[in-house]
Design a protein around this motif. Sequence first.
Motif, short mmCIF file in Angstrom:
data_model
loop_
_atom_site.label_atom_id
_atom_site.label_comp_id
_atom_site.label_asym_id
_atom_site.label_seq_id
_atom_site.Cartn_x
_atom_site.Cartn_y
_atom_site.Cartn_z
N HIS A 68 13.55 0.15 -4.96
CA HIS A 68 14.24 1.45 -5.01
C HIS A 68 14.62 1.98 -3.64
CE1 HIS A 68 10.10 2.84 -4.21
NE2 HIS A 68 10.64 3.96 -3.79
N VAL A 69 14.19 1.32 -2.54
CA VAL A 69 14.59 1.78 -1.21
C VAL A 69 15.37 0.72 -0.44
CG1 VAL A 69 12.70 3.43 -1.00
CG2 VAL A 69 12.37 1.08 -0.22
N ARG A 70 15.72 -0.38 -1.09
CA ARG A 70 16.47 -1.41 -0.38
C ARG A 70 17.91 -0.98 -0.17
NH1 ARG A 70 14.39 -6.92 -3.49
NH2 ARG A 70 12.18 -6.64 -3.02
N TYR A 128 0.81 -1.22 0.00
CA TYR A 128 0.00 0.00 0.00
C TYR A 128 0.84 1.27 0.00
CZ TYR A 128 -2.43 -3.91 2.13
OH TYR A 128 -2.90 -5.17 2.41
N LEU A 129 2.16 1.13 -0.14
CA LEU A 129 3.02 2.31 -0.10
C LEU A 129 2.78 3.21 -1.30
CD1 LEU A 129 6.47 0.82 1.01
CD2 LEU A 129 4.93 2.24 2.37
N PRO A 130 2.72 4.52 -1.10
CA PRO A 130 2.64 5.44 -2.25
C PRO A 130 3.88 5.30 -3.13
CG PRO A 130 2.15 6.57 -0.18
CD PRO A 130 2.68 5.22 0.19
N ASP A 131 3.71 5.59 -4.40
CA ASP A 131 4.82 5.42 -5.34
C ASP A 131 5.98 6.36 -5.06
OD1 ASP A 131 3.44 3.42 -6.67
OD2 ASP A 131 2.54 4.80 -8.13
N ASP A 132 5.72 7.48 -4.39
CA ASP A 132 6.80 8.44 -4.13
C ASP A 132 7.49 8.20 -2.79
OD1 ASP A 132 4.75 9.19 -2.46
OD2 ASP A 132 4.82 11.33 -2.96
N THR A 133 7.32 7.01 -2.22
CA THR A 133 7.99 6.68 -0.96
C THR A 133 9.51 6.67 -1.15
OG1 THR A 133 6.13 5.35 -0.20
CG2 THR A 133 8.25 4.92 0.83
N THR A 134 10.21 7.27 -0.20
CA THR A 134 11.67 7.31 -0.24
C THR A 134 12.22 6.62 1.00
OG1 THR A 134 11.84 9.40 0.97
CG2 THR A 134 11.56 9.52 -1.44
N LEU A 135 13.53 6.43 1.02
CA LEU A 135 14.15 5.82 2.20
C LEU A 135 13.92 6.69 3.43
CD1 LEU A 135 15.84 3.50 3.27
CD2 LEU A 135 17.91 4.80 2.68
N GLY A 136 13.85 8.00 3.24
CA GLY A 136 13.68 8.90 4.37
C GLY A 136 12.33 8.79 5.05
N ASN A 137 11.28 8.47 4.29
CA ASN A 137 9.95 8.38 4.91
C ASN A 137 9.39 6.96 4.89
OD1 ASN A 137 9.03 7.94 2.26
ND2 ASN A 137 8.34 10.06 1.99
N LEU A 138 10.24 5.99 4.56
CA LEU A 138 9.78 4.62 4.35
C LEU A 138 9.06 4.05 5.56
CD1 LEU A 138 9.70 1.93 2.76
CD2 LEU A 138 12.00 1.45 3.68
N PHE A 139 9.69 4.10 6.72
CA PHE A 139 9.15 3.39 7.88
C PHE A 139 7.86 4.05 8.38
CE2 PHE A 139 13.79 2.60 7.95
CZ PHE A 139 13.72 1.27 7.59
N GLU A 140 7.82 5.37 8.35
CA GLU A 140 6.59 6.05 8.73
C GLU A 140 5.45 5.68 7.79
OE1 GLU A 140 4.91 10.58 9.61
OE2 GLU A 140 6.92 10.28 8.80
N ARG A 141 5.76 5.58 6.51
CA ARG A 141 4.71 5.26 5.53
C ARG A 141 4.28 3.79 5.61
NH1 ARG A 141 5.37 8.71 -0.07
NH2 ARG A 141 4.81 10.73 0.87
#
Length: 230
Positions: free
Chosen positions: A228-230, A91-104
Amino acid sequence: MSTKRSFWVTGASQGLGLAMVEQLLDQGHQVAASGRDSQELDALGKRHGASLLRLPGLLTEASQAAAIDQQLLDKWGALDGLIINAGACDYLPDDTTLGNLFERIVQSNMSATESALNCALSALRKGKQPQVMVIFNRYSALQLYNPTQPPSGVNSLPQGVREQRQPLLDRGIDLTVVAPPALSVSLPPEAWTAQSAAAVLIAELEQRDPELMLEALGMNNLWPLPEHVR
């Protein structure tokens, strides 16, 4: 489980969710699966035919979530078990980054878990000995906002689910929460694979324990992160 039952597994496109769908189907159960588009789910559909019901995957979208309850009732008339894979990245938004990954991960699974519980409630109430199992990992069990605040349904997904235990029991629905242990509990992580963890959790369904602990070494085997965030 010797009796044929009907289950809905969320976050089922890969990892643990996919493994649970596959093993439940192999045991002869009827399974509904929701998650992102998945070639593996497509292959299971070809192999198991009508025993696998594909549901809209994006539980965070109200228009898709609202149709699920009626689909379950139209197809089976009831639902015996809901397995919420609340560590999934489906369910993660496509614009998820490493910086906001865990919160999202937490926020998206909060929304998806609430939707799944709401969507399945009427079908579960018609099921035989209905039950819900919600599975968390270290990411989705994180507390949002100020970690010094006591956990609540607002800042902690596991706590929010536990607060639903009595309302579910009042409707005759058992709840099992599967989560990593508290930091004060010494439980060495195990090198689970998606298949081995799925086998244990499916076997535990019959026990209907209120709480189970699962600590995974190498969580990407069970809950793969987006490439892309691994």
